[in-house]
Design a protein around this motif. Structure first.
Motif, mmCIF file in Angstrom:
data_model
loop_
_atom_site.group_PDB
_atom_site.id
_atom_site.type_symbol
_atom_site.label_atom_id
_atom_site.label_comp_id
_atom_site.label_asym_id
_atom_site.label_seq_id
_atom_site.Cartn_x
_atom_site.Cartn_y
_atom_site.Cartn_z
ATOM 1 N N ARG A 176 -86.926 13.316 -39.906
ATOM 2 C CA ARG A 176 -86.027 13.685 -38.809
ATOM 3 C C ARG A 176 -85.655 15.171 -38.824
ATOM 4 N NH1 ARG A 176 -81.559 10.923 -35.354
ATOM 5 N NH2 ARG A 176 -80.762 12.799 -34.365
ATOM 6 N N TYR A 177 -85.289 15.667 -40.017
ATOM 7 C CA TYR A 177 -84.718 17.014 -40.090
ATOM 8 C C TYR A 177 -85.653 18.065 -40.695
ATOM 9 C CZ TYR A 177 -80.483 14.406 -39.084
ATOM 10 O OH TYR A 177 -79.562 13.586 -38.501
ATOM 11 N N GLY A 178 -86.663 17.634 -41.430
ATOM 12 C CA GLY A 178 -87.571 18.596 -42.028
ATOM 13 C C GLY A 178 -86.985 19.282 -43.251
ATOM 14 N N HIS A 179 -85.831 19.858 -43.101
ATOM 15 C CA HIS A 179 -85.156 20.567 -44.195
ATOM 16 C C HIS A 179 -83.877 19.819 -44.518
ATOM 17 C CE1 HIS A 179 -83.843 23.908 -46.673
ATOM 18 N NE2 HIS A 179 -82.696 23.926 -46.033
ATOM 19 N N TYR A 180 -83.755 19.351 -45.759
ATOM 20 C CA TYR A 180 -82.555 18.605 -46.125
ATOM 21 C C TYR A 180 -82.298 18.759 -47.620
ATOM 22 C CZ TYR A 180 -84.684 14.681 -48.644
ATOM 23 O OH TYR A 180 -85.314 13.907 -49.579
ATOM 24 N N ASP A 181 -81.081 18.458 -48.046
ATOM 25 C CA ASP A 181 -80.696 18.570 -49.452
ATOM 26 C C ASP A 181 -81.153 17.316 -50.187
ATOM 27 O OD1 ASP A 181 -79.505 18.861 -51.911
ATOM 28 O OD2 ASP A 181 -77.499 19.316 -51.145
ATOM 29 N N TYR A 182 -82.227 17.448 -50.955
ATOM 30 C CA TYR A 182 -82.814 16.304 -51.654
ATOM 31 C C TYR A 182 -82.114 15.990 -52.974
ATOM 32 C CZ TYR A 182 -84.966 20.272 -54.020
ATOM 33 O OH TYR A 182 -85.159 21.457 -54.668
ATOM 34 N N ARG A 183 -81.223 16.846 -53.429
ATOM 35 C CA ARG A 183 -80.578 16.660 -54.733
ATOM 36 C C ARG A 183 -79.603 15.475 -54.704
ATOM 37 N NH1 ARG A 183 -77.658 22.183 -55.115
ATOM 38 N NH2 ARG A 183 -77.094 21.372 -53.058
ATOM 39 N N GLY A 184 -79.910 14.457 -55.457
ATOM 40 C CA GLY A 184 -79.024 13.304 -55.534
ATOM 41 C C GLY A 184 -78.875 12.544 -54.232
ATOM 42 N N GLY A 185 -79.809 12.756 -53.317
ATOM 43 C CA GLY A 185 -79.696 12.097 -52.021
ATOM 44 C C GLY A 185 -78.925 12.905 -51.001
ATOM 45 N N GLY A 186 -78.340 14.040 -51.445
ATOM 46 C CA GLY A 186 -77.645 14.924 -50.516
ATOM 47 C C GLY A 186 -76.547 14.237 -49.734
#
Length: 367
Positions: A114-124
């Motif tokens: 959906r967003y392409g760029h997201y915070d992957y750390r711990g599920g964000g």
């Protein structure tokens, strides 16, 4: 990104991520005149805090709340209440090696699609830690509802195959605080804890069922069509990340009954109109009927487990396997109890104002 707000008049907007600087909430629409301080919120946050027992994640977080606005001389002043909790014990190292490998059972692939760029750390933003915002909003809602003799009580009723026996409504709150599983049936709680620990030793996790009961809510909450009280409760509870199903009252059991068996017949008790049974869970036709409001949620097992699982490497576009490291709950149910309570409290508070039982400007003004 939308979908970060709950409620129509009593509104809770949450922000933050699992490994970001902080998590918090802004509560708008709370009437003025409500006595409130940080401790009122801290009490609820302590119930969902990690690292409190063997059956929770070992992540050590104080989860100390700071109120930034909305309180003047110890009372709400009708302006937005902003509260924040800073993340302290953050370790993102385990997520660097798997940032291109969507974790089975998590929202990683959907989020990146959906967003392409997201915070992957711990599920964000998709982490269970963001439910701190739910609890902040729910703590304020609970305090508001207490002024009108309304209580919200949650407890674990099932873990895996272990089911709790029914406990009197008035004893649930007391009994759930006596064990880390948050189950009111003491014998079942012991079996549940053993099952969770055995599952943890195998590198796996397990799911269960949590029930939330609202006591003291008046008849007349909810709208008959698109804002049914049960619909709003179900919508809000499904917004909690690990929830995969919601039941009100008998729920799916109604499918195997005749109307003559489960219709809640009316009677008069202590001068008030009540029903002889409560199969509808306190809501009929989308509107509360004055009986206890009963909702249950099906909570899935924590998807982060140490066993090998199949996935895809998004860089090479090849199938691969993944072993998830880090600190995770072997069972989400005990810590989801205060989150579910908070979520229902927000909806009930919102509908109390919408239906005119609470004045929107000041709680001391009679509606």
């Amino acid at each position: 990104m939308g979908g970060n707000r709950l409620g129509k008049i009593f509104q809770v907007t949450t922000f933050g991520s699992s490994h970001g600087r902080a998590i918090g909430a802004v509560v708008d629409g709370c009437p003025a005149g409500l006595p409130l301080d940080a401790q009122d919120i801290q009490i609820e946050l302590n119930k969902r805090r990690p690292g409190t027992s063997e059956i929770t994640t070992p992540r050590k977080e104080e989860d100390k709340v700071e109120i930034l606005s909305g309180i003047f001389q110890g009372k709400t002043d009708g302006t937005p209440i902003a509260a924040i909790v800073y993340n302290k014990d953050v370790d993102s190292s385990a997520y660097e090696a798997i940032k291109y490998k969507p974790r089975p059972g998590h929202g990683d692939y959907g989020w990146i699609s959906r967003y392409g760029h997201y915070d992957y750390r711990g599920g964000g933003r998709g982490s269970g830690r963001v439910t701190i915002g739910h609890v902040i909003g729910g703590a304020i809602a609970k305090k508001l509802l207490e002024n009108f003799n309304i209580r919200i009580i949650g407890h674990v009723t099932q873990i895996g195959h272990v089911k709790a026996k029914r406990v009197d409504f008035n004893r649930i709150e007391e009994y759930t605080l006596e064990n880390p599983v948050r189950c009111a049936d003491k014998k079942a709680a012991e079996e549940m804890e053993k099952l969770i620990l055995d599952t943890k030793k195998r590198g796996d996790s397990i799911g269960g069922i949590v029930e939330v009961i609202t006591l003291g809510a008046p008849a007349g909450l909810g709208e008959p069509v698109f804002s049914k009280l049960d619909a709003d409760i179900a919508h809000a509870l499904m917004g909690i990340g690990a929830v995969k199903g919601v039941e009100i009252g008998l729920g799916f059991k109604v499918a195997k009954h005749k109307a003559s068996e489960i219709n809640d017949e009316y009677c008069i008790k202590e001068g008030r109109i009540r029903t002889l049974t409560n199969n509808s869970g306190g809501i009929i036709g989308g509107i509360s009927n004055g009986m206890p409001i009963v909702a249950r949620i099906a909570v899935k097992p924590t998807p982060s487990i140490s066993l090998p699982q199949r996935t895809v490497d998004l860089k090479s576009m090849k199938e691969t396997t993944i072993r998830i490291k880090g600190r995770h709950d072997p069972c989400i149910c005990p810590r989801i109890v205060p989150v579910a309570e908070a979520t229902v409290a927000i909806i009930i508070a919102d509908h109390m104002i919408r239906a005119g039982f609470i004045h929107p400007c000041n709680i001391e003004i009679e509606s």
